[in-house]
Write a protein that holds these residues in place. Structure first.
Motif, PDB file in Angstrom:
ATOM      1  N   ILE A  55     -74.559  60.162  -9.054  1.00  0.00           N
ATOM      2  CA  ILE A  55     -73.824  61.383  -8.694  1.00  0.00           C
ATOM      3  C   ILE A  55     -73.410  62.151  -9.951  1.00  0.00           C
ATOM      4  CG2 ILE A  55     -71.765  62.251  -7.508  1.00  0.00           C
ATOM      5  CD1 ILE A  55     -72.207  59.908  -5.513  1.00  0.00           C
TER       6      ILE A  55
ATOM      7  N   GLU B 268     -68.490  53.139  -4.427  1.00  0.00           N
ATOM      8  CA  GLU B 268     -68.201  51.738  -4.090  1.00  0.00           C
ATOM      9  C   GLU B 268     -69.407  51.007  -3.513  1.00  0.00           C
ATOM     10  OE1 GLU B 268     -65.245  50.446  -4.920  1.00  0.00           O
ATOM     11  OE2 GLU B 268     -65.688  48.466  -4.093  1.00  0.00           O
TER      12      GLU B 268
ATOM     13  N   ALA C 260     -66.759  52.186 -10.139  1.00  0.00           N
ATOM     14  CA  ALA C 260     -67.627  51.267  -9.409  1.00  0.00           C
ATOM     15  C   ALA C 260     -68.881  50.952 -10.232  1.00  0.00           C
ATOM     16  CB  ALA C 260     -68.003  51.879  -8.059  1.00  0.00           C
TER      17      ALA C 260
ATOM     18  N   ASN D  15     -64.697  43.089 -14.811  1.00  0.00           N
ATOM     19  CA  ASN D  15     -65.809  43.728 -14.119  1.00  0.00           C
ATOM     20  C   ASN D  15     -66.009  42.980 -12.808  1.00  0.00           C
ATOM     21  OD1 ASN D  15     -67.558  41.397 -14.491  1.00  0.00           O
ATOM     22  ND2 ASN D  15     -67.544  41.994 -16.642  1.00  0.00           N
TER      23      ASN D  15
ATOM     24  N   PHE E  32     -66.554  65.276 -18.428  1.00  0.00           N
ATOM     25  CA  PHE E  32     -67.106  64.787 -17.166  1.00  0.00           C
ATOM     26  C   PHE E  32     -66.190  65.093 -15.980  1.00  0.00           C
ATOM     27  CE2 PHE E  32     -69.750  61.804 -19.779  1.00  0.00           C
ATOM     28  CZ  PHE E  32     -70.978  62.177 -19.265  1.00  0.00           C
TER      29      PHE E  32
ATOM     30  N   LEU F  51     -65.734  66.529 -10.949  1.00  0.00           N
ATOM     31  CA  LEU F  51     -65.183  65.688  -9.874  1.00  0.00           C
ATOM     32  C   LEU F  51     -64.764  66.546  -8.694  1.00  0.00           C
ATOM     33  CD1 LEU F  51     -62.849  63.306 -11.911  1.00  0.00           C
ATOM     34  CD2 LEU F  51     -64.953  62.650 -10.706  1.00  0.00           C
TER      35      LEU F  51
HETATM   36  N1  LIG Z   1     -62.428  46.478 -13.502  1.00  0.00           N
HETATM   37  C1  LIG Z   1     -61.183  46.811 -13.259  1.00  0.00           C
HETATM   38  O1  LIG Z   1     -60.260  46.343 -13.948  1.00  0.00           O
HETATM   39  C2  LIG Z   1     -60.856  47.775 -12.165  1.00  0.00           C
HETATM   40  C3  LIG Z   1     -59.558  48.272 -12.050  1.00  0.00           C
HETATM   41  C4  LIG Z   1     -59.289  49.213 -11.061  1.00  0.00           C
HETATM   42  C5  LIG Z   1     -60.294  49.635 -10.232  1.00  0.00           C
HETATM   43  N2  LIG Z   1     -61.542  49.111 -10.367  1.00  0.00           N
HETATM   44  C6  LIG Z   1     -62.640  49.544  -9.493  1.00  0.00           C
HETATM   45  O2  LIG Z   1     -62.990  50.875  -9.787  1.00  0.00           O
HETATM   46  C7  LIG Z   1     -63.600  51.433  -8.625  1.00  0.00           C
HETATM   47  C8  LIG Z   1     -63.045  52.806  -8.365  1.00  0.00           C
HETATM   48  O3  LIG Z   1     -63.414  53.656  -9.414  1.00  0.00           O
HETATM   49  P1  LIG Z   1     -63.431  55.231  -9.218  1.00  0.00           P
HETATM   50  O4  LIG Z   1     -62.154  55.667  -8.655  1.00  0.00           O
HETATM   51  O5  LIG Z   1     -63.899  55.784 -10.505  1.00  0.00           O
HETATM   52  O6  LIG Z   1     -64.458  55.456  -8.025  1.00  0.00           O
HETATM   53  P2  LIG Z   1     -66.041  55.529  -7.968  1.00  0.00           P
HETATM   54  O7  LIG Z   1     -66.705  54.872  -9.085  1.00  0.00           O
HETATM   55  O8  LIG Z   1     -66.378  55.092  -6.608  1.00  0.00           O
HETATM   56  O9  LIG Z   1     -66.293  57.092  -8.110  1.00  0.00           O
HETATM   57  C9  LIG Z   1     -65.942  57.966  -7.079  1.00  0.00           C
HETATM   58  C10 LIG Z   1     -67.101  58.916  -6.779  1.00  0.00           C
HETATM   59  O10 LIG Z   1     -67.212  59.890  -7.809  1.00  0.00           O
HETATM   60  C11 LIG Z   1     -68.538  59.936  -8.314  1.00  0.00           C
HETATM   61  N3  LIG Z   1     -68.413  60.387  -9.686  1.00  0.00           N
HETATM   62  C12 LIG Z   1     -68.195  59.642 -10.790  1.00  0.00           C
HETATM   63  N4  LIG Z   1     -68.037  60.439 -11.846  1.00  0.00           N
HETATM   64  C13 LIG Z   1     -68.168  61.705 -11.415  1.00  0.00           C
HETATM   65  C14 LIG Z   1     -68.103  62.966 -12.062  1.00  0.00           C
HETATM   66  N5  LIG Z   1     -67.845  63.094 -13.356  1.00  0.00           N
HETATM   67  N6  LIG Z   1     -68.306  64.080 -11.318  1.00  0.00           N
HETATM   68  C15 LIG Z   1     -68.545  63.977  -9.979  1.00  0.00           C
HETATM   69  N7  LIG Z   1     -68.602  62.814  -9.318  1.00  0.00           N
HETATM   70  C16 LIG Z   1     -68.416  61.687 -10.045  1.00  0.00           C
HETATM   71  C17 LIG Z   1     -69.049  58.559  -8.101  1.00  0.00           C
HETATM   72  O11 LIG Z   1     -70.446  58.506  -8.046  1.00  0.00           O
HETATM   73  C18 LIG Z   1     -68.435  58.208  -6.743  1.00  0.00           C
HETATM   74  O12 LIG Z   1     -69.203  58.726  -5.713  1.00  0.00           O
HETATM   75  C19 LIG Z   1     -63.319  50.459  -7.506  1.00  0.00           C
HETATM   76  O13 LIG Z   1     -64.476  49.727  -7.237  1.00  0.00           O
HETATM   77  C20 LIG Z   1     -62.254  49.574  -8.059  1.00  0.00           C
HETATM   78  O14 LIG Z   1     -62.270  48.279  -7.491  1.00  0.00           O
HETATM   79  C21 LIG Z   1     -61.834  48.204 -11.317  1.00  0.00           C
END
Ligand SMILES: NC(=O)c1ccc[n+]([C@@H]2O[C@H](COP(=O)([O-])OP(=O)(O)OC[C@H]3O[C@@H](n4cnc5c(N)ncnc54)[C@H](O)[C@@H]3O)[C@@H](O)[C@H]2O)c1
Ligand SMILES: [Zn+2]
Length: 404
Positions: free
Chosen positions: A60, A96, A130, A167, A193, A197
């Protein structure tokens, strides 16, 4: 070293310390030809000659930033003394859903194998939390750990998930069941980036900042209050400051609280998360992690108030801020009945999962006041149920009140 030497047993003790260190950078236009950051980060690893680097990109992000692959390729090719592309960038589905597909872990490992990425090479992931979790996991288990660079592209990944040491992917219908603790080589946050969003993903990560402010730093909470309208209106300067401070607090906690790999039972940064993780599942991941966290924070703040730990005024301020930024306080799944006779609410499964994920005694962070968390070891189902009803009422009755 010899612990025991008796006719019944002989034992030895092994003990060593491993030092971890990684840098987290903030920039604009990471892959612009004249931005030296990535070259400097990789170039200062002490290796002689160019290192191989394999990029994995969120599909995306790519759709929203046409030309990104060409930009990455041109950037790397412009610095042949520092790195070479192991292969053209790999694109993986974003969101996700990618964490629910073990097949993707295998595919990434196969690429690492095929392109001969070794422990002195790099796997760089560009994407939301994710994708970073997925790629970070594949990198952590291939050759027992390859250097991994995270390039987070969402607010949540830049201020929270991408800067930490974990991770993982989802398995057996449990979030992050399969994963490792594995600090990255470096984290490169490119604010550019964030411009692509959608409003939901722009907003979602703000909940992690509210979370960390509530348990640790009242001044940061006031900052978010003062900037609620600007954040909602997508003003970049306010967001950059929010991300920087939130990332800093997460790093301070991970590095400074004595338990970076969560060996204990306590996980303060997961304030509001026991309900959030379950809500994500109950809604089939149709709400974002950050949106679920906002509701989880609202729930645990309401519970803290009902339990007599938090004043009414502070509780109201918290709900007002969550509303002011634009979050919902409630989704119907919060009140969904459980399937077990002793579970009046489906979200209560989250408490059991939470305890099991960490092991040991159930430890939940609640609030004593804004800026100060306090841990408890049990939660009262009756109070949780009342808190759910209050959020439902608040969702449909209160008008958001914005301070400025
Ligand atoms: N490893 C850790 O310590 C930790 C901590 C907290 C959360 N997480 C995980 O992180 C995930 C959530 O991350 P998130 O909130 O970034 O969600 P995400 O990765 O699902 O991203 C949300 C949506 O935005 C899209 N996207 C990403 N960057 C974009 C951009 N620049 N422009 C347009 N669209 C974009 C993605 O493809 C997705 O469809 C969950 O799986 C959660 O469990 C991990
Ligand atoms: Zn979170």
């Amino acid at each position: 070293l010899i612990l025991n030497d008796t006719p019944f047993m002989r034992s030895l003790n092994q003990e060593f310390t491993v030092q971890f260190s990684y840098s987290v950078h903030f920039t604009n236009g990471l892959f612009k030809a004249d931005n030296p950051l990535l070259t400097e980060v990789v170039g200062s690893d002490g290796s002689k000659g160019p290192r191989k680097i394999l990029f994995v990109v969120d599909q995306i992000v790519l759709e929203k930033t046409p030309g990104l692959l060409e930009q990455i390729t041109a950037y790397v090719e412009q610095n042949p003394a520092v790195f070479t592309l192991a292969a053209p960038p790999i694109v993986v589905p974003g969101g996700e859903a990618c964490k629910n597909e073990m097949r993707l872990v295998d595919q990434l490992q196969e690429s690492i194998h095929r392109y001969h990425i070794d422990r002195h090479s790099y796997v760089a992931a560009v994407g939301g939390g994710a994708v970073l979790d997925l790629v970070g996991f594949a990198a952590a288990i291939a050759h027992r750990g390859i250097r991994h660079i995270r390039i987070p592209t969402t607010v949540l990944a830049q201020n929270d998930s991408g800067v930490g040491v974990k991770n993982g992917v989802n398995n057996f219908n449990k979030k992050n069941f399969t994963g490792t603790f594995s600090p990255p080589f470096a984290v490169l946050n490119d604010f550019e980036f964030l411009r692509t969003l959608n409003d939901r993903d722009w907003r979602a990560g703000i909940s992690e900042a509210i979370k960390v402010s509530l348990i640790k730093d009242a001044a940061f909470f006031r900052f978010i209050q003062d900037n609620a309208q600007k954040l909602r209106n997508r003003e970049m300067a306010a967001m950059e400051e929010l991300i920087y401070r939130c990332a800093e607090m997460h790093l301070q906690h991970i590095g400074g609280a004595g338990d970076p790999f969560e060996k204990g039972s306590s996980r303060p940064l997961d304030f509001g998360h026991w309900a959030a993780h379950t809500l994500e599942q109950l809604t089939d991941y149709s709400i974002r992690h950050g949106e679920a966290v906002a509701i989880g924070i609202a729930l645990d703040s309401t519970y803290s108030y009902l339990a007599g730990m938090l004043t009414k005024a502070e509780w109201q301020e918290i709900l007002e801020l969550i509303r002011a930024v634009g979050f919902d306080l409630y989704v119907p799944e919060l009140a969904q009945p459980g399937t077990e006779p002793d579970q009046p609410l489906a979200i209560l499964k989250g408490l059991a999962d939470f305890r099991e994920h960490l092991g040991g005694e159930l430890t939940i962070m609640l609030l004593e006041r804004i800026g100060r968390g306090v841990e408890v070891h049990e939660m009262d189902v009756e109070l949780i149920t009342r808190a759910v009803r209050m959020l439902e009422a608040a969702q449909y009755t209160s008008a958001p009140q914005i301070r400025n």
